[in-house]
Structures are given as C-alpha cells and as structure tokens.
Design a protein around this motif. Structure first.
Motif, PDB file in Angstrom:
ATOM      1  N   SER A   1      33.606  56.920  23.175  1.00 36.14           N
ATOM      2  CA  SER A   1      33.849  57.214  24.590  1.00 36.14           C
ATOM      3  C   SER A   1      33.683  55.940  25.420  1.00 36.14           C
ATOM      4  N   LEU A   2      32.733  55.089  25.016  1.00 28.96           N
ATOM      5  CA  LEU A   2      32.535  53.835  25.735  1.00 28.96           C
ATOM      6  C   LEU A   2      33.670  52.846  25.449  1.00 28.96           C
TER       7      LEU A   2
ATOM      8  N   ARG B   1      36.692  53.618  24.644  1.00 30.49           N
ATOM      9  CA  ARG B   1      37.891  54.096  25.332  1.00 30.49           C
ATOM     10  C   ARG B   1      37.816  53.773  26.824  1.00 30.49           C
ATOM     11  N   ARG B   2      36.655  54.009  27.428  1.00 27.50           N
ATOM     12  CA  ARG B   2      36.532  53.738  28.860  1.00 27.50           C
ATOM     13  C   ARG B   2      36.784  52.265  29.158  1.00 27.50           C
TER      14      ARG B   2
ATOM     15  N   VAL C   1      40.483  51.517  28.872  1.00 26.13           N
ATOM     16  CA  VAL C   1      41.251  52.063  30.005  1.00 26.13           C
ATOM     17  C   VAL C   1      41.051  51.179  31.235  1.00 26.13           C
ATOM     18  N   LEU C   2      39.801  50.754  31.469  1.00 28.59           N
ATOM     19  CA  LEU C   2      39.526  49.909  32.640  1.00 28.59           C
ATOM     20  C   LEU C   2      40.240  48.571  32.524  1.00 28.59           C
TER      21      LEU C   2
ATOM     22  N   ARG D   1      43.939  49.235  33.264  1.00 28.42           N
ATOM     23  CA  ARG D   1      44.249  49.569  34.652  1.00 28.42           C
ATOM     24  C   ARG D   1      44.021  48.394  35.571  1.00 28.42           C
ATOM     25  N   GLN D   2      43.033  47.566  35.263  1.00 25.12           N
ATOM     26  CA  GLN D   2      42.722  46.471  36.181  1.00 25.12           C
ATOM     27  C   GLN D   2      43.444  45.203  35.784  1.00 25.12           C
ATOM     28  N   GLY D   3      44.169  45.239  34.671  1.00 29.85           N
ATOM     29  CA  GLY D   3      45.034  44.126  34.313  1.00 29.85           C
ATOM     30  C   GLY D   3      44.309  42.816  34.045  1.00 29.85           C
TER      31      GLY D   3
ATOM     32  N   MET E   1      46.234  38.606  31.306  1.00 31.02           N
ATOM     33  CA  MET E   1      45.706  37.440  32.006  1.00 31.02           C
ATOM     34  C   MET E   1      45.387  36.326  31.003  1.00 31.02           C
TER      35      MET E   1
ATOM     36  N   PRO F   1      30.710  43.970  35.559  1.00 26.31           N
ATOM     37  CA  PRO F   1      31.009  45.119  36.428  1.00 26.31           C
ATOM     38  C   PRO F   1      30.004  46.248  36.244  1.00 26.31           C
ATOM     39  N   ASP F   2      29.579  46.494  34.998  1.00 30.62           N
ATOM     40  CA  ASP F   2      28.619  47.568  34.754  1.00 30.62           C
ATOM     41  C   ASP F   2      27.243  47.221  35.305  1.00 30.62           C
TER      42      ASP F   2
ATOM     43  N   SER G   1      25.925  50.925  36.297  1.00 29.81           N
ATOM     44  CA  SER G   1      26.241  51.646  35.064  1.00 29.81           C
ATOM     45  C   SER G   1      25.397  51.156  33.889  1.00 29.81           C
TER      46      SER G   1
END
Lengths: 239, 222, 191
Positions: free
Chosen positions: B6-7, B9-10, B13-14, B17-19, B24, B73-74, B79
C-alpha cells in the motif's frame, strides 16, 4: 483582440473554425505526401533517403515556429495580462516539443545512411536538441507549480529567456561550420533548390502549420475546460 | 505484505501525479548528455570510447537529483510521524520507499538511458549489456538514495549534503557497472564476474540500506 | 520542560492537558506517541500487548494533518487504513467521512479542501482504524462550531467504547474530562 479575451467566446469561435482547420490539414497532407513520396525525384546522391527531408525540414521549422508562438503568447500574457495568452503559451509547448522530437528523430533516421551513424554533434543538431530541452524545462515549470497564476508568470519568464535561443538556432549554421547542409531555402539570392523539391516542401510546411493550428485550438479548448472544471470543483468543495 | 505494497503504491501514484519521477530525471539525463559533447568536442570516435562511463555517471547524477523528495514530503506534512506508529517496522517503510523510488525513477531510467547512448555513438554491441547492468545497479542506487534522503530529511541544505553523502557510496556501482559494460568489447571473461559483483552490491544494499535508513529516521523523530 | 508530572488514565476516561502556550502540552503528547524521550521517570501501559509500544496502540493527531494533496479524499483515508493494517471497503470509508460531513467530497482531490475540511479529514482517520488510545493535540484548530460538535461526538464515542483519550485544547468542546493536568502549575514554562 480584447473581444476574444473572453474564454467562452473563444471556445465558440474555436469550435466553428476547427472542422475547417482539420479539413485543410488533411487535404494539405494528402497532397503534400503524394508530391513528396511519389512525384518528387530521387536525389542523385541521397537516393530515396532524401524523402525524409520532406518530413524533417518542416518539423524543424515548426519546432522554431511553435517556440515563437509560445514566446509571443508569453509576452502578451506578461504585458497585457490577456487571459487566453498563458493558455496559448502553455498548450503550444507540448505540441512544439513533439515537432522538435520529430525533427530530431527523422534527422537521426536520415543521418544513419548519410553519415553512417545515428547522431552527429554538429552545430544545428545540437542547438535543436537544446531547443527540445527548453521545451521540456518549460513544461516542467507548469507541472511543478500548482497555482495557475504563479505558474503562468514564471513559465512566461522561462519562455522569454529561452527565446534568445531561437535566433541562435536559426543562424547557428553561419556561426559554426558544421557537417550539416547549409541553409538553402531562405537565401538572399533566391532558393537554391529545384522547384520539384521546393513545391512539396512548401506544401508540407503548410500542412504542418495547419496541423499545429488544429492541435493548438483543440489543446486550448481542453485547457480552458480543465480550468473551468477545476474552478467548479473548488467552488463545490469549499461551498 | 499488503501494508508494504500500500505504501509502494501510494508513493508511485504520487510520483506519477506530481511528475517528479522518471520524466524529470530523464530530462536531466538528456541535458547532461548535451553538455558532454559541447565540453569535450564532437569527435565521434572519442565520444564512443567515453560513452559507457559517461552514461553511468549521468545515471548516478540523475538518480541523485530525485532523492530529496523520498522522505521530505512525508516529513513536512506529518505523515512520517504516523508511519513510525504503524504495525510495519520502519525498516520495511524505508524498503517500501526505496522500492517505489526504484520502480518510479531508477528502473525507467535504467531502461531508457542506454537508448540515449545513440547520442554518444555508443557501440551497438553494448546496448544490451549496459541496460542489464543498469537495471541491476539502479536497485542499489535507489536503496542508497533512500538512505541519504533519510539521513538528511528536514535539514536545511539537505540537497547538497545528500550529494556528499551518497556519491561516494555509488563508487562500487560505478566501477563494476562500467567494468561489466566495457568488458563486452574488451575482456569478455570479465562480464560474468562484474555482473555478479553488481548483483551482490544490490542485494547487500537491499538488506543493509533500509536498516540504516530506519535508524536515521528514528534519530530524526526523537 | 516540566517535572513532577504524574497522571493515570483508565479505560473509558479522558485527560485534558491545560496550561498556557509553551508549557509543554505538545511535547508531552509527542513523548507519549513515541517522538522524544523523557529524562526521568517512566510511562506504562497496563494490560496491553507487551510487544507494542504506546505509539503503536495509539492515534496521534498533531498540528499537521498527514494528508497528500495530490490524492483524493478517499485515497488518503484508504491509504492510512491500509497502512495501519486494516483493509477497508469504500462504503466503510464513506461512513467515516460521513461522521465529519465529508461524504460528498470523497472523490475530490484533498488539495481542493479548505483548512477546516482538511482537519476534519484528518479527524475521520481516528475512528477508521480502531486503537485504544487517542493523543490529540489541539484537534479543534480550524474547525467551525458545527464541526467542533462532530469532534466532541467522536471523542465521547471513543471514551464510551472504553478508549483512553489524552487531549490538549483551548476550545470548550462541551465534554467532561475525568482528569485534568495543568502543566503551567507544574513549573512548565517556555524554554
């Protein structure tokens, strides 16, 4: 100009113009490709390979033209704060990047039989490559900043700074000696190439321009819709 | 195991989505590849000799560049604190984050980068071997990157410190990666052993780096 | 920061931490959650699984909401449920969002939410995964009156179900706490 500043009016106008643009694009491509691939003669040195040029050269022109559109739109966005200008600049970038990539890719395909290698670091290829990177950087700036107004300002600055590179590309052939063909169409003493080659080249250039116009209108409409959806979501969530 | 994935995958996904992931890093990779001939000169034979080493060094730098977003970010949004309170030990949290970084940045880069060897006139015989070596080596790169990110999370000027910390640790990967690649046209008997050592480095990092990274995160939390 | 502090919280009871800013309420909650050490003394959790720390038996809600703005409201909750070892269906998620009046927003990106909505989303995590201890640091920050009532409901549900609750708050939530500690009286001071 101000009359079309209203995105709703722009959307209506774009919708009525789009079918014509798309139609002309298809027509020009059909004629252009027929002339390039069937009618145009083989080159006595390059053989059939010369036909790649009909795809390659207009793509390279468009790579520059798109960047100019982007820079112009950015300038308008900065100076007059025209609401559509930053949409125009933002959406021109991915299309321009694709044309640039096409130019680099077809150049590489052409280079293999000509130079015996896929890639040569001559002045013009290098500067087109740098142009490609400028596009990527510009796109990345839009991606990295959430807030559209701030992203638009910064991206416009990036585009204008990068615009300095465009004349460097255009005149790089004269600035550096290179393996590449010297510029041959736009010369003061008139075109140096035969009209059997020049005609299909110009038709293809027209086709590419119309293709850009069509894609750009679609992309701008999409971007306007996306922003509207975002605003609606925002309004709905925060009531 | 579902907690672990689950981690992963998250984080994936991030990244998408944030490219900020492979796209980059690939852009950076391209930029360095343009600078090389500009600095060194366009001589194709010379570039060909340089290509394997240049591609490897560029890979290291591109992976390094994407590291500061592994934990930051976490850490910034709280988080990471909650992650220390979950049922999964922090070692596995660090491993999950490394795996996500590898899948999102290291692996795509390792697969796509050798193709860009065209720009440096890379010997056609070398495309397969360099990709294989980079896929194996990039796992170690992502794991060590995660360690660096864990040590520097929340520090001012963390980006600079990460480079100082991690690039020395990348030395073995660079040496054996280039050795494996060059052996194809040089001493073919060296290919097997070099690849084995590269695999060993990745496996050792797989075990050790998350433990060290977890210890570093714990040190930041208390 | 403070000394001579001693308290006991039993099942189904709440403890309210009081005191002016800077007296160490946040520090105490963080220590309980496992972020930070005590110089002298001990913390003990009786009747619990010896293997687990207090932190692993507790929910901690600090000043930050631990939300990912690029994920949707539902994705945020689902991730934390999965991460805390619980698989959840989307109807369960919807129920828990409903407890904080967020059910209509579940598919929107968390980045669109206002500060109060983000706080409510963080709060809806508490009941989603059942843990016996809640450590809440100013849980009502950014909430309007109606949302404060929802928070108070959730807190009393938790205590009624036998949970422990340790909270610091400057808002009167209309709850009666069995225990109160004023850190200001214990020599707590800004350091």
């Amino acid at each position: 100009m101000q009359a079309y500043a209203n995105p709703a009016r722009f959307n209506a106008l774009a919708l009525s113009v789009l079918p014509w643009c798309a139609g002309i694009t298809v027509l020009l491509f059909a004629v252009g490709l027929y002339y390039s691939l069937v009618v145009a003669p083989q080159d006595y040195q390059q053989g059939e390979t010369v036909r790649i040029m009909f795809i390659h050269v207009p793509a390279a022109w468009m790579a520059l033209a798109c960047y100019s559109v982007m820079a112009l739109a950015s300038a308008v966005a900065i100076i007059w704060r025209h609401p559509l200008a930053d949409v125009a600049a933002k959406t021109a970038a991915p299309i321009g990047a694709c044309f640039t990539f096409l130019a680099l890719f077809t150049g590489s395909l052409w280079g293999k039989p000509m130079w015996g290698t896929w890639w040569v670091w001559d002045a013009r290829l290098t500067s087109v490559f740098v142009l490609f990177l400028l596009y990527l950087g510009y796109i990345a700036i839009w991606q990295a900043i959430e807030e559209p107004a701030r992203a638009a300002r910064l991206a416009a600055i990036v585009a204008l700074v990068g615009f300095i590179n465009v004349p460097i590309i255009k005149y790089s052939v004269e600035w550096w000696n290179s393996l590449h063909q010297p510029a041959s169409v736009l010369r003061a003493d008139g075109p140096a190439i035969h009209s059997s080659i020049l005609t299909p080249l110009l038709i293809m250039a027209g086709a590419y321009t119309m293709l850009f116009l069509t894609l750009h209108l679609i992309a701008m409409r999409t971007e306007i819709m996306k922003r509207r959806i975002h605003n609606m979501e925002q309004a709905e969530v925060q009531g | 195991m579902t907690v672990f994935w689950s981690l992963v995958r998250r984080d994936l996904v991030l990244t998408l989505r944030q490219g900020g992931g492979a796209g980059m890093a690939l852009g950076f990779f391209l930029t360095v590849l343009v600078l090389l001939p500009l600095g060194i000169g366009p001589d194709l034979n010379f570039l060909q000799r340089l290509a394997p080493g240049a591609l490897w060094i560029t890979l290291l730098l591109s992976v390094l560049l994407s590291t500061d977003r592994i934990f930051a970010p976490d850490y910034e949004d709280g988080s990471l604190e909650l992650m220390t309170m979950g049922p999964m030990p922090l070692e596995l949290v660090a491993l999950a984050k490394s795996v996500a970084h590898w899948l999102g940045t290291g692996l795509p880069l390792a697969i796509l980068a050798p193709g860009l060897g065209v720009l440096l006139n890379l010997d056609t015989l070398l495309f397969g071997p360099i990709m294989l070596a980079m896929v194996l080596g990039s796992l170690a790169l992502s794991l060590l990157a995660c360690l660096g990110a864990a040590v520097t999370v929340g520090l001012r000027r963390g980006g600079m410190i990460i480079s100082l910390l991690i690039l020395p640790l990348y030395v073995p990967v660079l040496i054996f990666g280039v050795a494996a690649t060059n052996s194809v046209t040089g001493v073919p008997e060296l290919f097997g052993p070099s690849m084995l050592i590269l695999t060993a480095i990745s496996l050792a990092s797989l075990v050790l780096a998350p433990i060290a990274a977890a210890a570093a995160v714990r040190a930041h939390m208390t | 920061m403070f000394s001579g502090l001693s308290f006991t919280v039993a099942q189904g009871e709440g403890l309210l931490l009081e005191g002016p800013n800077g007296t160490g309420k946040t520090s105490l909650l963080r220590i309980l959650a496992g972020f930070g050490a005590i110089e002298q003394g001990a913390l003990e959790l009786k009747g619990a699984d010896e293997e687990l720390t207090i932190g692993q038996r507790a929910h901690y809600l600090g000043h930050q909401n631990a939300l990912k703005l690029a994920l949707s409201v539902e994705e945020n909750l689902t991730f934390w449920a999965n991460f805390m070892g619980q698989s959840v269906s989307s109807s369960t998620i919807a129920d828990h969002l409903g407890a904080f009046n967020l059910e209509s927003l579940s598919s929107y990106s968390a980045g669109l939410l206002s500060a109060g909505q983000k706080r409510r989303l963080a709060l809806s995590r508490l009941e989603l995964v059942s843990r016996p201890i809640w450590l809440l640091d100013e849980p009502s920050v950014g909430l309007d009156t109606a949302s404060c009532a929802l928070l108070a409901d959730a807190m009393s549900r938790h205590m009624a179900a036998g949970g422990l609750l340790i909270a610091s708050t400057h808002t009167d939530l209309g709850l009666t706490f069995k225990n109160k500690v004023n850190l200001g009286d214990l020599g707590g001071r800004a350091t």
